[in-house]
Every structure is written in C-alpha cells, then in structure tokens.
Scaffold this active site. Sequence first.
Site, short mmCIF file in Angstrom:
data_model
loop_
_atom_site.label_atom_id
_atom_site.label_comp_id
_atom_site.label_asym_id
_atom_site.label_seq_id
_atom_site.Cartn_x
_atom_site.Cartn_y
_atom_site.Cartn_z
N TRP A 94 -2.22 -5.86 -1.49
CA TRP A 94 -1.44 -6.08 -2.70
C TRP A 94 -2.18 -7.04 -3.64
O TRP A 94 -2.08 -6.90 -4.86
CB TRP A 94 -0.05 -6.62 -2.37
CG TRP A 94 0.76 -6.87 -3.60
CD1 TRP A 94 1.23 -8.07 -4.04
CD2 TRP A 94 1.16 -5.91 -4.59
NE1 TRP A 94 1.91 -7.91 -5.24
CE2 TRP A 94 1.88 -6.59 -5.59
CE3 TRP A 94 0.98 -4.53 -4.71
CZ2 TRP A 94 2.42 -5.94 -6.71
CZ3 TRP A 94 1.52 -3.88 -5.83
CH2 TRP A 94 2.23 -4.60 -6.81
N GLU A 105 2.81 0.30 -6.55
CA GLU A 105 3.12 0.38 -5.12
C GLU A 105 2.43 1.58 -4.50
O GLU A 105 1.95 1.52 -3.37
CB GLU A 105 4.63 0.44 -4.89
CG GLU A 105 5.40 -0.81 -5.31
CD GLU A 105 5.01 -2.06 -4.54
OE1 GLU A 105 4.42 -1.94 -3.44
OE2 GLU A 105 5.30 -3.18 -5.02
N TYR A 160 3.86 -14.17 -8.85
CA TYR A 160 4.51 -12.86 -8.76
C TYR A 160 5.74 -12.96 -7.86
O TYR A 160 6.82 -12.44 -8.18
CB TYR A 160 3.53 -11.83 -8.22
CG TYR A 160 4.15 -10.47 -7.96
CD1 TYR A 160 4.47 -9.63 -9.02
CD2 TYR A 160 4.44 -10.05 -6.67
CE1 TYR A 160 5.07 -8.39 -8.80
CE2 TYR A 160 5.03 -8.81 -6.43
CZ TYR A 160 5.34 -7.99 -7.50
OH TYR A 160 5.94 -6.77 -7.26
#
Length: 199
Positions: free
Chosen positions: A34, A26, A4
């Site tokens: 995350w 987000e 990512y």
Amino acid sequence: MRAYHDLEWGVPVRDDRTLFERLTLEGAQAGLSWSLILAKRQGYRKAFAGFAPDLVARFDASDVEQLVIDPSIVRNRHKIESTVSNARVIDDMHRAGDTFAELLWSFVSDETLHNAWAELGELPSWTPTSKAMSVELRRRGFRFVGPVTCYSTMQAAGLVNDHVTTCSRWEELGGAVGSARGPPLLRRTRPTRPRRPTP
C-alpha cells in the site's frame, strides 16, 4: 502513511469520483504494498484525469499505450484497462440516473458498519458482504473487483469502520462503546445521502 490513516482511511466517502479513486487504488495494490500505491497516488490522479469517470471513460487504445509506459503509476496493462472499463460502467450508470455511491452504500443499508476489533490480526480480508458486492459489480461489468478488493474499498471509503478499538479514530468515526471482541457491526451511523450527478 500516518496522515492517510489519521485523515482518510475509514472516513465515509459519498462522491463517485473519490469512490472511483478508492476502488482503482485498492485494485492496483493487488500483489503490491500500500505504501507504493500511496506514493503513486498523485501520479494516478494526473494519469486518470482526476478520476473523473466521464473523462476516463473516453480513453482509447492510444491512451492506454501511453499509460503502460507511465512510471508514475503501476504499469500493469490489465489494471490500467480495468480502470478505463470501470469508468465506462460508472459513466453508463450516471447516464441512467444512478450513482456509484448509491450502489456501494446499498450493501451496508446506507450506513457505516462499526466493527469492534481489539487487534489488527482480527480484521478479515473479505466478508460475505464484500463477496456479494464483488458478484454484483462483476455482473455490471466492473473488473479487478474481487471480494478482497471490495472489502479494502469498503474500509478505505468508510462503509465499515475497521480501526481497532484502541485507536482514537475508531471512536472519532462513530465506533460504539462496548466489547472489543465478539460479533462485529455493533453500531451503524447514517451519512448524508449523495446528490445524483447532473446530466
């Protein structure tokens, strides 16, 4: 996580579907890691119709109830409802001939802002620009769009290049050669403008 970072984080995004995904993920991360959100991304894409705003905008109360018990996403009712609500705002923008991309990129004058951080600890969690974005998005009816979420979205979608200067991706994405400290926003690069969605 590494893939990512190397392939997606900080790459300029100009299409509304992907920007909607970035904003949703987000926002979903708030209070969580995350890595957890990234592990659930495919679940999110399936649950939210590939993040097509026009499709998610049609979700009703029964759809929300199904999502609340879906283990492939974060089962937070407020976050789920905000995603549906945000899709409706974007869909309304499309009906008016506007795009979500144009709105977000207007906060950086349609150009990527290249910061020059030497260490990860220097990265801000929000900026005056992300605060202004948050105010405008809320005014339009968006939810779960605080200054921190807006800045994280800006980073993820390439509105800002926040790779540190020692990371190869900083230069690959257009980072300027210069001081690794001092004032950020050393250089801008202008991406291609998005097409407006067809009616």
